[in-house]
Write a protein that holds these residues in place. Structure first.
Motif, mmCIF file in Angstrom:
data_model
loop_
_atom_site.group_PDB
_atom_site.id
_atom_site.type_symbol
_atom_site.label_atom_id
_atom_site.label_comp_id
_atom_site.label_asym_id
_atom_site.label_seq_id
_atom_site.Cartn_x
_atom_site.Cartn_y
_atom_site.Cartn_z
ATOM 1 N N SER A 1 -10.879 -7.456 12.893
ATOM 2 C CA SER A 1 -10.492 -7.191 11.503
ATOM 3 C C SER A 1 -9.512 -6.023 11.430
ATOM 4 N N PHE A 2 -9.786 -4.997 12.225
ATOM 5 C CA PHE A 2 -8.875 -3.852 12.261
ATOM 6 C C PHE A 2 -7.490 -4.269 12.759
ATOM 7 N N ILE A 3 -7.468 -5.013 13.861
ATOM 8 C CA ILE A 3 -6.189 -5.442 14.439
ATOM 9 C C ILE A 3 -5.419 -6.330 13.469
ATOM 10 N N LEU A 4 -6.109 -7.277 12.806
ATOM 11 C CA LEU A 4 -5.419 -8.152 11.858
ATOM 12 C C LEU A 4 -4.881 -7.343 10.681
ATOM 13 N N GLY A 5 -5.661 -6.392 10.199
ATOM 14 C CA GLY A 5 -5.186 -5.523 9.123
ATOM 15 C C GLY A 5 -3.966 -4.717 9.538
ATOM 16 N N ALA A 6 -4.011 -4.179 10.760
ATOM 17 C CA ALA A 6 -2.877 -3.407 11.273
ATOM 18 C C ALA A 6 -1.648 -4.299 11.432
ATOM 19 N N LEU A 7 -1.845 -5.516 11.937
ATOM 20 C CA LEU A 7 -0.722 -6.450 12.075
ATOM 21 C C LEU A 7 -0.107 -6.777 10.719
ATOM 22 N N MET A 8 -0.970 -7.023 9.734
ATOM 23 C CA MET A 8 -0.446 -7.333 8.399
ATOM 24 C C MET A 8 0.341 -6.155 7.840
ATOM 25 N N GLY A 9 -0.186 -4.943 8.049
ATOM 26 C CA GLY A 9 0.524 -3.753 7.590
ATOM 27 C C GLY A 9 1.858 -3.584 8.280
ATOM 28 N N TRP A 10 1.893 -3.830 9.593
ATOM 29 C CA TRP A 10 3.126 -3.705 10.354
ATOM 30 C C TRP A 10 4.132 -4.756 9.910
ATOM 31 N N PHE A 11 3.673 -6.008 9.785
ATOM 32 C CA PHE A 11 4.572 -7.071 9.346
ATOM 33 C C PHE A 11 5.090 -6.795 7.939
ATOM 34 N N ALA A 12 4.232 -6.323 7.049
ATOM 35 C CA ALA A 12 4.649 -6.043 5.675
ATOM 36 C C ALA A 12 5.686 -4.928 5.647
ATOM 37 N N SER A 13 5.514 -3.914 6.494
ATOM 38 C CA SER A 13 6.464 -2.796 6.504
ATOM 39 C C SER A 13 7.813 -3.199 7.090
ATOM 40 N N ARG A 14 7.847 -4.277 7.849
ATOM 41 C CA ARG A 14 9.084 -4.763 8.461
ATOM 42 C C ARG A 14 9.691 -5.898 7.644
ATOM 43 N N GLU A 15 9.038 -6.266 6.562
ATOM 44 C CA GLU A 15 9.469 -7.340 5.671
ATOM 45 C C GLU A 15 9.594 -8.685 6.391
ATOM 46 N N PHE A 16 8.664 -8.936 7.328
ATOM 47 C CA PHE A 16 8.587 -10.239 7.976
ATOM 48 C C PHE A 16 7.893 -11.211 7.044
ATOM 49 N N ALA A 17 8.272 -12.457 7.099
ATOM 50 C CA ALA A 17 7.527 -13.492 6.392
ATOM 51 C C ALA A 17 6.267 -13.784 7.198
ATOM 52 N N LYS B 1 -14.362 -11.815 -7.971
ATOM 53 C CA LYS B 1 -14.059 -12.949 -7.098
ATOM 54 C C LYS B 1 -14.263 -12.559 -5.629
ATOM 55 N N GLY B 2 -13.840 -11.364 -5.247
ATOM 56 C CA GLY B 2 -14.011 -10.882 -3.883
ATOM 57 C C GLY B 2 -15.475 -10.731 -3.502
ATOM 58 N N LEU B 3 -16.275 -10.210 -4.416
ATOM 59 C CA LEU B 3 -17.707 -10.061 -4.149
ATOM 60 C C LEU B 3 -18.389 -11.417 -4.013
ATOM 61 N N ARG C 1 -9.577 -10.196 5.702
ATOM 62 C CA ARG C 1 -8.252 -10.186 5.066
ATOM 63 C C ARG C 1 -8.317 -10.787 3.674
ATOM 64 N N ASP C 2 -8.958 -11.942 3.552
ATOM 65 C CA ASP C 2 -9.033 -12.624 2.263
ATOM 66 C C ASP C 2 -9.827 -11.810 1.248
ATOM 67 N N THR C 3 -10.941 -11.241 1.695
ATOM 68 C CA THR C 3 -11.788 -10.462 0.790
ATOM 69 C C THR C 3 -11.063 -9.212 0.302
ATOM 70 N N VAL C 4 -10.464 -8.467 1.225
ATOM 71 C CA VAL C 4 -9.746 -7.245 0.852
ATOM 72 C C VAL C 4 -8.562 -7.559 -0.054
ATOM 73 N N HIS C 5 -7.884 -8.667 0.214
ATOM 74 C CA HIS C 5 -6.765 -9.070 -0.650
ATOM 75 C C HIS C 5 -7.248 -9.278 -2.085
ATOM 76 N N MET C 6 -8.397 -9.935 -2.240
ATOM 77 C CA MET C 6 -8.948 -10.146 -3.583
ATOM 78 C C MET C 6 -9.247 -8.819 -4.260
ATOM 79 N N PHE C 7 -9.835 -7.885 -3.514
ATOM 80 C CA PHE C 7 -10.143 -6.565 -4.077
ATOM 81 C C PHE C 7 -8.861 -5.830 -4.478
ATOM 82 N N MET C 8 -7.867 -5.873 -3.597
ATOM 83 C CA MET C 8 -6.634 -5.124 -3.835
ATOM 84 C C MET C 8 -5.795 -5.702 -4.969
ATOM 85 N N THR C 9 -5.970 -6.981 -5.278
ATOM 86 C CA THR C 9 -5.219 -7.581 -6.379
ATOM 87 C C THR C 9 -6.015 -7.571 -7.687
#
Length: 127
Positions: free
Chosen positions: A45-61, A99-101, A86-94
Motif C-alpha cells: 500500500s505504501f509503495i502504490l501510494g508513493a508510485l501514485m504520488g510520483w506519477f502525479a507529480s510528473r503528470e503521467f497518465a 462511501k469510503g467507510l 488506493r480506492d478507499t483513500v481516494h474516496m476519503f480525499m474526494t
C-alpha cells in the motif's frame, strides 16, 4: 508494448516478491504467515501510494507503460490490498467519507466472510 504483457511481466515480479517475503518471514524464526501478509499489505500500500504520488507529480497518465508495469502488475500481484487502500483513500480525499467507510467495511467483512464460506463449503464437499 501491449498492456496485458506489461501487467503480466510486472505481475510475475510482484508475485515472486510476495513469495520471497513469505519465505523470509518463515525462515527467520518461524514467524507466522499472517505477519508476512500484514507486512506485504502495508508495504504494498505504501509503495502504490508513493508510485501514485510520483506519477502525479510528473503528470503521467495512469494508463501509461510505467503504471501498467509497476502499479497494476507488480503491486497488484504483490498485494491487492494496495488497490483497496488506493480506492478507499481516494474516496476519503474526494469528500466521499461515508462511501469510503462503507466501501472499506464491505471489503473487510465481505472478504473475510467469503473466505470463511468458501472454506466451510469446500470442507463439506470434500468430507
Amino acid at each position: 508494448m501491449n498492456g496485458f504483457l506489461l501487467v503480466a511481466l510486472g505481475g510475475a515480479i510482484g508475485a515472486s516478491l510476495r513469495y520471497g517475503m513469505g519465505l523470509a518471514f518463515t525462515e527467520q524464526g518461524g514467524v507466522s504467515g499472517a505477519w508476512a501478509t500484514l507486512t506485504v499489505n502495508v508495504l504494498g500500500s505504501f509503495i502504490l501510494g508513493a508510485l501514485m504520488g510520483w506519477f502525479a507529480s510528473r503528470e503521467f497518465a495512469l494508463e501509461n507503460t510505467f503504471w501498467l508495469f509497476f502499479g497494476v502488475g507488480m503491486m497488484g500481484a504483490f498485494t491487492t490490498f494496495s488497490a483497496f487502500s488506493r480506492d478507499t483513500v481516494h474516496m476519503f480525499m474526494t469528500g466521499d467519507v461515508t462511501k469510503g467507510l462503507v466501501f472499506a467495511g464491505l471489503n473487510m467483512v465481505g472478504a473475510l466472510a467469503a473466505f470463511a464460506i468458501g472454506l466451510v463449503a469446500l470442507k463439506r464437499v470434500l468430507a
